[in-house]
Design an enzyme around this catalytic site. Structure first.
Site, PDB file in Angstrom:
ATOM      1  CG  PHE A   1      10.489 -10.209   7.934  1.00 40.83           C
ATOM      2  CD1 PHE A   1      10.047 -11.453   7.512  1.00 40.83           C
ATOM      3  CD2 PHE A   1      11.493 -10.132   8.894  1.00 40.83           C
ATOM      4  CE1 PHE A   1      10.582 -12.612   8.056  1.00 40.83           C
ATOM      5  CE2 PHE A   1      12.032 -11.291   9.446  1.00 40.83           C
ATOM      6  CZ  PHE A   1      11.581 -12.524   9.022  1.00 40.83           C
TER       7      PHE A   1
ATOM      8  CB  THR B   1       6.585  -4.140  20.722  1.00 36.03           C
ATOM      9  OG1 THR B   1       6.646  -4.308  19.297  1.00 36.03           O
ATOM     10  CG2 THR B   1       5.170  -3.809  21.164  1.00 36.03           C
TER      11      THR B   1
ATOM     12  CG  HIS C   1       7.423  -6.302  15.171  1.00 32.66           C
ATOM     13  ND1 HIS C   1       6.866  -5.717  14.063  1.00 32.66           N
ATOM     14  CD2 HIS C   1       7.522  -7.617  14.872  1.00 32.66           C
ATOM     15  CE1 HIS C   1       6.660  -6.623  13.143  1.00 32.66           C
ATOM     16  NE2 HIS C   1       7.034  -7.795  13.608  1.00 32.66           N
TER      17      HIS C   1
ATOM     18  CG  PHE D   1      20.551  -1.803   3.834  1.00 30.81           C
ATOM     19  CD1 PHE D   1      20.575  -0.809   4.801  1.00 30.81           C
ATOM     20  CD2 PHE D   1      19.764  -2.918   4.060  1.00 30.81           C
ATOM     21  CE1 PHE D   1      19.838  -0.914   5.967  1.00 30.81           C
ATOM     22  CE2 PHE D   1      19.028  -3.041   5.229  1.00 30.81           C
ATOM     23  CZ  PHE D   1      19.063  -2.038   6.182  1.00 30.81           C
TER      24      PHE D   1
END
Ligand SMILES: Nc1c(NC[C@H](O)[C@H](O)[C@H](O)CO)[nH]c(=O)[nH]c1=O
Ligand SMILES: CC(=O)[C@@H](O)COP(=O)(O)O
Length: 159
Positions: free
Chosen positions: A57, A86, A88, A113
């Protein structure tokens, strides 16, 4: 009709790499693959700078910081986002993907990327130098080709 193609030539280029420390057992392999491929294709080892960030992130903003220094011809983003229990995973993947694409267009700078987004550790390992190649090495070659085709477009005299 004019067709532009890029060669894989790293001579004289300055490259930045931003790599996430999260899942470092994978991302270190991606980094090694990228570094070795860049050097194999003519980039001087002293012209490769590496910035480590906590997780995927944090990659887009750090890439942007690198680019604003105007020291680099292009950047490689490396990470490994591996699905947990989850949602996330989805938000991290969306954040890093959208972020990198946005920064690349906003800064007019090629950003490769190289962030793995996998369901399992095995899938990540396979793409970091095992059965399915090394995504870091792939990104190095793609960056050199992208930089060269852009150079060809810009220098073309199509009068
Ligand atoms: N789960 C993974 C993460 N999570 C951490 C985030 O990337 C970020 O560092 C945190 O949310 C603080 O902002 N990062 C990865 O690179 N890979 C993962 O699998
Ligand atoms: C991709 C992630 O953020 C993931 O590793 C976090 O795991 P969990 O969803 O089990 O908290």
């Amino acid at each position: 009709m004019t067709t532009f193609n890029g060669k894989i030539n790293g001579n004289g280029l300055k490259i930045g790499i931003v790599v996430a420390r999260f899942n470092a057992f994978v991302t270190q392999q991606l980094l090694t693959g990228a570094q070795e491929s860049l050097v194999q294709h003519g980039v001087n080892e002293t012209d490769i700078d590496v910035a480590w960030v906590p997780g995927a992130f944090e990659i887009p903003l750090t890439v942007q910081k690198m680019i604003t220094t105007k020291r680099y011809d292009g950047v490689i983003a490396l990470g490994a986002v591996i699905r947990g229990a989850t949602a996330h995973f989805d938000y991290v993947c969306r954040g890093v993907t959208t972020g990198i694409a946005t920064v690349s267009l906003a800064t007019d700078t090629p950003i490769m990327f190289g962030v793995l987004t996998t369901d399992t550790i095995e899938q990540a390992m396979d793409r970091a130098g095992f059965k399915s190649g090394n995504k870091g090495a792939d990104c190095a070659v793609s960056l050199l080709e992208t930089l060269d085709v852009q150079r060809a477009i810009l220098k073309a005299d199509l009068a």
